[in-house]
Design a protein around this motif. Structure first.
Motif, PDB file in Angstrom:
ATOM      1  N   ILE A 256       0.837  -1.202   0.000  1.00 60.58           N
ATOM      2  CA  ILE A 256       0.000   0.000   0.000  1.00 60.58           C
ATOM      3  C   ILE A 256       0.872   1.252   0.000  1.00 60.58           C
ATOM      4  CG2 ILE A 256      -1.643   1.343   1.343  1.00 60.58           C
ATOM      5  CD1 ILE A 256      -2.904  -0.999  -0.048  1.00 60.58           C
ATOM      6  N   LEU A 257       1.885   1.269   0.857  1.00 55.25           N
ATOM      7  CA  LEU A 257       2.767   2.431   0.924  1.00 55.25           C
ATOM      8  C   LEU A 257       3.560   2.600  -0.364  1.00 55.25           C
ATOM      9  CD1 LEU A 257       4.134   2.110   4.574  1.00 55.25           C
ATOM     10  CD2 LEU A 257       2.330   3.612   3.724  1.00 55.25           C
ATOM     11  N   GLY A 258       3.988   1.487  -0.958  1.00 54.37           N
ATOM     12  CA  GLY A 258       4.720   1.574  -2.217  1.00 54.37           C
ATOM     13  C   GLY A 258       3.872   2.159  -3.321  1.00 54.37           C
ATOM     14  N   GLY A 259       2.597   1.764  -3.354  1.00 57.61           N
ATOM     15  CA  GLY A 259       1.710   2.307  -4.365  1.00 57.61           C
ATOM     16  C   GLY A 259       1.406   3.776  -4.178  1.00 57.61           C
ATOM     17  N   SER A 260       1.563   4.280  -2.947  1.00 52.22           N
ATOM     18  CA  SER A 260       1.275   5.691  -2.683  1.00 52.22           C
ATOM     19  C   SER A 260       2.495   6.584  -2.845  1.00 52.22           C
ATOM     20  CB  SER A 260       0.714   5.850  -1.261  1.00 52.22           C
ATOM     21  OG  SER A 260       1.665   5.443  -0.292  1.00 52.22           O
ATOM     22  N   LEU A 261       3.673   6.014  -3.050  1.00 51.28           N
ATOM     23  CA  LEU A 261       4.877   6.837  -3.202  1.00 51.28           C
ATOM     24  C   LEU A 261       4.783   7.835  -4.352  1.00 51.28           C
ATOM     25  CD1 LEU A 261       7.801   4.343  -2.440  1.00 51.28           C
ATOM     26  CD2 LEU A 261       7.083   6.299  -1.087  1.00 51.28           C
ATOM     27  N   PRO A 262       4.306   7.435  -5.540  1.00 49.76           N
ATOM     28  CA  PRO A 262       4.216   8.427  -6.625  1.00 49.76           C
ATOM     29  C   PRO A 262       3.311   9.594  -6.315  1.00 49.76           C
ATOM     30  CG  PRO A 262       4.075   6.203  -7.512  1.00 49.76           C
ATOM     31  CD  PRO A 262       3.982   6.083  -6.020  1.00 49.76           C
ATOM     32  N   SER A 263       2.363   9.400  -5.382  1.00 48.09           N
ATOM     33  CA  SER A 263       1.466  10.499  -5.049  1.00 48.09           C
ATOM     34  C   SER A 263       2.193  11.646  -4.356  1.00 48.09           C
ATOM     35  CB  SER A 263       0.328   9.992  -4.150  1.00 48.09           C
ATOM     36  OG  SER A 263       0.834   9.540  -2.902  1.00 48.09           O
ATOM     37  N   LEU A 264       3.428  11.418  -3.901  1.00 47.07           N
ATOM     38  CA  LEU A 264       4.206  12.499  -3.312  1.00 47.07           C
ATOM     39  C   LEU A 264       4.446  13.617  -4.318  1.00 47.07           C
ATOM     40  CD1 LEU A 264       6.923  10.492  -1.322  1.00 47.07           C
ATOM     41  CD2 LEU A 264       4.797  11.453  -0.469  1.00 47.07           C
ATOM     42  N   PHE A 265       4.452  13.273  -5.605  1.00 46.24           N
ATOM     43  CA  PHE A 265       4.688  14.260  -6.647  1.00 46.24           C
ATOM     44  C   PHE A 265       3.396  14.765  -7.282  1.00 46.24           C
ATOM     45  CE2 PHE A 265       8.535  11.719  -6.411  1.00 46.24           C
ATOM     46  CZ  PHE A 265       9.544  12.669  -6.479  1.00 46.24           C
ATOM     47  N   ALA A 266       2.267  14.208  -6.874  1.00 43.46           N
ATOM     48  CA  ALA A 266       1.011  14.570  -7.531  1.00 43.46           C
ATOM     49  C   ALA A 266       0.484  15.921  -7.072  1.00 43.46           C
ATOM     50  CB  ALA A 266      -0.044  13.487  -7.280  1.00 43.46           C
ATOM     51  N   GLY A 267       0.854  16.329  -5.877  1.00 42.49           N
ATOM     52  CA  GLY A 267       0.344  17.588  -5.366  1.00 42.49           C
ATOM     53  C   GLY A 267      -1.028  17.419  -4.741  1.00 42.49           C
ATOM     54  N   ALA A 268      -1.284  18.181  -3.693  1.00 38.34           N
ATOM     55  CA  ALA A 268      -2.585  18.162  -3.017  1.00 38.34           C
ATOM     56  C   ALA A 268      -3.374  19.368  -3.515  1.00 38.34           C
ATOM     57  CB  ALA A 268      -2.395  18.212  -1.506  1.00 38.34           C
ATOM     58  N   LEU A 269      -4.190  19.147  -4.537  1.00 33.59           N
ATOM     59  CA  LEU A 269      -4.838  20.254  -5.234  1.00 33.59           C
ATOM     60  C   LEU A 269      -5.677  21.106  -4.288  1.00 33.59           C
ATOM     61  CD1 LEU A 269      -6.301  20.105  -8.781  1.00 33.59           C
ATOM     62  CD2 LEU A 269      -7.639  21.164  -6.981  1.00 33.59           C
ATOM     63  N   ILE A 270      -6.526  20.475  -3.471  1.00 37.72           N
ATOM     64  CA  ILE A 270      -7.419  21.230  -2.592  1.00 37.72           C
ATOM     65  C   ILE A 270      -6.631  21.920  -1.482  1.00 37.72           C
ATOM     66  CG2 ILE A 270      -9.329  21.043  -0.967  1.00 37.72           C
ATOM     67  CD1 ILE A 270     -10.425  18.776  -2.642  1.00 37.72           C
ATOM     68  N   THR A 271      -5.742  21.174  -0.840  1.00 38.25           N
ATOM     69  CA  THR A 271      -4.972  21.746   0.274  1.00 38.25           C
ATOM     70  C   THR A 271      -4.065  22.870  -0.195  1.00 38.25           C
ATOM     71  OG1 THR A 271      -5.016  19.601   1.404  1.00 38.25           O
ATOM     72  CG2 THR A 271      -3.382  21.210   2.149  1.00 38.25           C
ATOM     73  N   GLU A 272      -3.390  22.678  -1.307  1.00 38.26           N
ATOM     74  CA  GLU A 272      -2.524  23.737  -1.830  1.00 38.26           C
ATOM     75  C   GLU A 272      -3.325  24.969  -2.218  1.00 38.26           C
ATOM     76  OE1 GLU A 272      -0.067  22.288  -4.971  1.00 38.26           O
ATOM     77  OE2 GLU A 272       0.855  20.723  -3.749  1.00 38.26           O
ATOM     78  N   GLN A 273      -4.520  24.762  -2.746  1.00 45.42           N
ATOM     79  CA  GLN A 273      -5.374  25.894  -3.097  1.00 45.42           C
ATOM     80  C   GLN A 273      -5.835  26.636  -1.851  1.00 45.42           C
ATOM     81  OE1 GLN A 273      -6.223  27.569  -5.598  1.00 45.42           O
ATOM     82  NE2 GLN A 273      -8.008  28.692  -4.851  1.00 45.42           N
ATOM     83  N   LEU A 274      -6.212  25.911  -0.789  1.00 52.87           N
ATOM     84  CA  LEU A 274      -6.712  26.544   0.428  1.00 52.87           C
ATOM     85  C   LEU A 274      -5.632  27.370   1.118  1.00 52.87           C
ATOM     86  CD1 LEU A 274      -8.833  23.602   1.873  1.00 52.87           C
ATOM     87  CD2 LEU A 274      -9.701  25.750   0.946  1.00 52.87           C
ATOM     88  N   PHE A 275      -4.397  26.870   1.095  1.00 50.08           N
ATOM     89  CA  PHE A 275      -3.296  27.579   1.752  1.00 50.08           C
ATOM     90  C   PHE A 275      -2.443  28.374   0.762  1.00 50.08           C
ATOM     91  CE2 PHE A 275      -4.285  24.175   4.742  1.00 50.08           C
ATOM     92  CZ  PHE A 275      -4.310  24.860   5.938  1.00 50.08           C
TER      93      PHE A 275
END
Length: 328
Positions: A256-275
């Motif tokens: 599960i953690l290995g599959g989520s590693l690429p998401s580190l580069f995906a960006g948090a669209l909502i969170t980045e927009q809010l802040f």
């Protein structure tokens, strides 16, 4: 293993082809023509070319003057040469803008990912060891709150408490007003200070799923025959949990953690927009709302590649960490 990886890569390339074709087709079928609005905007500037000429240039540059299959071939041909076009919103090439903002998203995602691991896994194991106790119920409630409530809710609450009421952090941005006058170490602390609330938001909304997953797998392992055998041999509970149970619980968690590693580069669209963190998520959101077709196409293609890469990493890690799995 190499044959397996090569096969998966081939399948991923085929999937990526169809995904990008669908994305390109959807953008081309939108009722509003962003090329027309952009050409109209540029034509109103002093000394600009006529609207018709600008529109024709944009349509030709991005393959909008031909049908969808032909336009996709033009776009894909440029992409294979590393050319994603020029961003209309940011007035530079898409790849240059991407290289500027991706590291903000990576720092944000990496910090949240590390905190998620150090919080979710120990709490999940603790809840499994004390099943149906107050601790288990408390951890379960915390996990369900994180899973159920959206990120914009947590972000609003955190900003209200720590930025508005207490004044400990700024509401928006990645740096303070005096950032340029600080020392290199001071600039680093300034970045970290402004990352506190975004990281906390991402951690809260993501920790629940991993916590529940860890608890479920730990309960399954603790009820296994070999755990009962280990206890029957007189091994201490600490050794049974940490040496026998935990190692086998890690097998599905690692995938599960290995599959989520690429998401580190995906960006948090909502969170980045809010802040208003200028990462790839915020940049892509602004680009989409302003009709920046090249940047939007790049971001969605980038997400597709990350998703396929995550699935490949998860499959490979599962074969690596579990010796019972044999890939032919």
């Amino acid at each position: 293993m190499l044959k397996f990886v090569a096969k998966r890569l081939g399948i991923s390339v085929i999937i990526l082809f169809f995904v990008t074709l669908i994305i390109y087709s959807i953008i081309r079928c939108l009722p509003a023509s962003y090329a027309e609005s952009k050409a109209r905007e540029l034509s109103q500037k002093p000394g600009a070319k006529p609207y018709e000429e600008l529109l024709a240039q944009m349509n030709e540059a991005y393959g909008l003057d031909v049908n969808i299959p032909q336009g996709y071939v033009i776009w894909a041909g440029n992409v294979l040469q590393g050319d994603f076009g020029d961003s209309w919103q940011w007035n530079k090439t898409v790849t240059d803008k991407f290289s500027e903002v991706i590291w903000y998203s990576f720092a944000l995602g990496a910090a949240a990912f590390i905190l998620e691991i150090f919080i979710a896994i120990p709490l999940g194991i603790l809840a499994a060891r004390r099943q149906y106790s107050r601790t288990d119920y408390a951890v379960t409630v915390f996990a369900l709150i994180g899973i159920s409530l959206p990120s914009f809710f947590f972000a609003t609450v955190l900003k209200m408490i720590f930025a508005v009421k207490l004044g400990w952090v700024d509401l928006y941005g990645i740096v303070g007003r005096m950032h340029e006058q600080l020392s290199p170490f001071g600039k680093l602390l300034d970045y970290a200070h402004h990352m506190i609330l975004p990281v906390a938001t991402l951690t809260i909304v993501s920790v629940g799923s991993l916590m529940r997953y860890t608890r479920t797998n730990m309960l399954e392992v603790l009820n296994s025959d070999y755990i009962r055998t280990a206890r029957a041999k007189g091994l201490s509970e600490k050794r049974v949990i940490n040496f026998h149970a935990f190692r086998n619980t890690l097998i599905p968690i690692v995938t599960i953690l290995g599959g989520s590693l690429p998401s580190l580069f995906a960006g948090a669209l909502i969170t980045e927009q809010l802040f208003q963190i200028p990462g790839i998520g915020y940049t892509s959101y602004v680009s989409m709302t302003r009709g920046d077709i090249p940047m939007s196409m790049f971001y969605m293609t980038f997400l597709a590649i990350l998703s396929l890469l995550g699935n490949l990493i998860a499959d490979v890690l599962y074969a690596v960490v579990d010796p019972r799995v044999r890939v032919h």
